[in-house]
Design an enzyme around this catalytic site. Structure first.
Site, short mmCIF file in Angstrom:
data_model
loop_
_atom_site.label_atom_id
_atom_site.label_comp_id
_atom_site.label_asym_id
_atom_site.label_seq_id
_atom_site.Cartn_x
_atom_site.Cartn_y
_atom_site.Cartn_z
N ASP A 56 0.82 -1.22 0.00
CA ASP A 56 0.00 0.00 0.00
C ASP A 56 0.85 1.27 0.00
O ASP A 56 0.65 2.16 0.83
CB ASP A 56 -0.92 0.02 1.23
CG ASP A 56 -1.64 -1.28 1.47
OD1 ASP A 56 -2.13 -1.86 0.49
OD2 ASP A 56 -1.72 -1.71 2.64
N GLU A 266 -11.70 -0.18 -3.03
CA GLU A 266 -10.82 0.40 -2.00
C GLU A 266 -9.67 1.12 -2.70
O GLU A 266 -9.61 1.23 -3.92
CB GLU A 266 -10.27 -0.71 -1.09
CG GLU A 266 -9.36 -1.71 -1.81
CD GLU A 266 -8.90 -2.85 -0.94
OE1 GLU A 266 -9.36 -2.95 0.22
OE2 GLU A 266 -8.08 -3.66 -1.40
#
Length: 366
Positions: A56, A266
């Site tokens: 991420d 997301e």
């Protein structure tokens, strides 16, 4: 790794192969170069570091350097499930480099879950911002009632360490904060994620612990979507009520729940190019990165298409920045471990096409 140790790790995968020493992460295990047993030629790019597992990656240019704010994956021994409980991260590390594909410095622990007064478990994907002489680290973590909230921590340096505010941001929920500062200095936070990110459990501003575990919508209804809120001048709170990020198809119709190839899941990110606002995100269970464009940071955004095909691993989570006139995407896959919850960050160049779309990136060579 102790905070005062700042080893420099080359981004060259050749050096990864040569190096036999790996710094231990806080689970007592190391991010071994298991990918050396694989055919590394099938990957478009190679991991930036191998001393820890990272995912991420939120990248920014601060003080003339590239700083990366990733999740720090560990082998926590938590059973895997659809809620993502096996992503049981407990601290954040910060990486930096002087140039893309240059030497990478691991600055050690920037924030530990034990130093966040309200936190319960699972430090998921963070982001960072700078304003008024202060650096801000935004992070999602489940509170002591197991509900995801978004917190903020501050530092006077981009490498940290960061000190968390005593409470989460009022009105925040779900996961994946991404902060975008526009040309006029106004900052916005985009956030949200369905399934394990709990977005589907929020309705009318209230959390339903017994709500759906997945999309929580009828298939032919508009899909759940990301949220946006303008940040206050001190960057510590929302300056307005949370709003939906509306994504429309080219006919002006909202994307539907059943459209898993295109709907938001997301990993929101915002960048601006040629006066247009590019909202990019992950489709989650179908594993694409998609883009949508608008003339306004609030949208509505018109869906453009897929710009990154699936990586090795469950899905990816990205950031996009400009460095010296070129654009780059930072992302992750599972090349080093082959395990969904033990990932590694990467970077490759990103192009904007003449028609305003983003060029397709293929992280795996066929």
């Amino acid at each position: 790794m102790k905070k005062n140790l700042k080893p420099t790790i080359t981004a060259s995968f050749l050096a990864i192969a040569i190096s036999a020493i790996a710094c231990q992460n806080n689970s007592g295990k190391t991010a071994q170069t298991d990918s050396l047993k694989q055919d590394t030629s099938k990957f478009l790019t190679q991991p930036l570091i191998s001393n820890i597992y990272t995912a991420d990656p939120s990248a920014h240019v601060f003080e003339g350097k590239i700083y990366i704010y990733p999740s720090h994956d560990i082998e926590a021994g938590t059973p895997e499930n659809d809620n993502g409980d096996h992503f049981d991260m407990r601290d954040y590390r910060i990486l930096s480099m002087d140039s893309v594909n240059g030497k990478v410095t691991d600055h050690g622990v920037a924030l530990d879950i034990k130093d966040i007064p309200w936190a319960g478990r699972q430090l998921w994907a963070p982001d960072a911002a700078y304003k008024n002489g202060t650096y801000y680290l935004y992070f999602p973590v489940k509170d002591k009632n197991d509900v995801f909230r978004i917190g903020v921590a501050t530092s006077k340096t981009p490498a940290g360490p960061f000190k968390a505010e005593p409470q989460p941001i009022k009105g925040s929920f779900s996961i994946d904060p991404a902060v975008f500062t526009d040309d006029d200095g106004t900052s916005y936070m985009y956030f949200g994620g369905i399934w394990g990110g709990q977005l589907q459990r929020w309705k009318d501003g209230k959390y339903d612990a017994n709500g759906s575990k997945t999309d929580s919508q009828k298939e032919d209804e508009p899909a759940l979507t990301a949220k946006i809120a303008k940040l206050s001048n001190d960057m510590l709170s929302f300056a307005e009520p949370v709003k939906d990020v509306i994504i429309l198809d080219k006919e002006g119709k909202p994307l539907l729940t059943k459209d898993h190839d295109r709907r938001f899941f997301e990993g929101a990110w915002m960048h601006k190019y040629n006066g247009k606002y590019y909202f990019t995100y992950s489709t989650g269970d179908t594993h694409f990165l998609a883009s949508a464009v608008s003339d306004n940071p609030y949208g509505p955004f018109t869906y453009q298409g897929t710009f990154m095909e699936p990586v090795q691993g469950w899905t990816t989570h990205h950031s996009i920045i400009e460095v010296k006139g070129k654009w780059y995407i930072f992302y992750h896959d599972t090349q080093l471990s082959g395990k969904t919850h033990l990932r590694n960050v990467k970077v490759t160049e990103l192009t904007h096409n003449a028609d305003g779309t983003i060029g397709l990136i293929k992280p795996l060579k066929k």
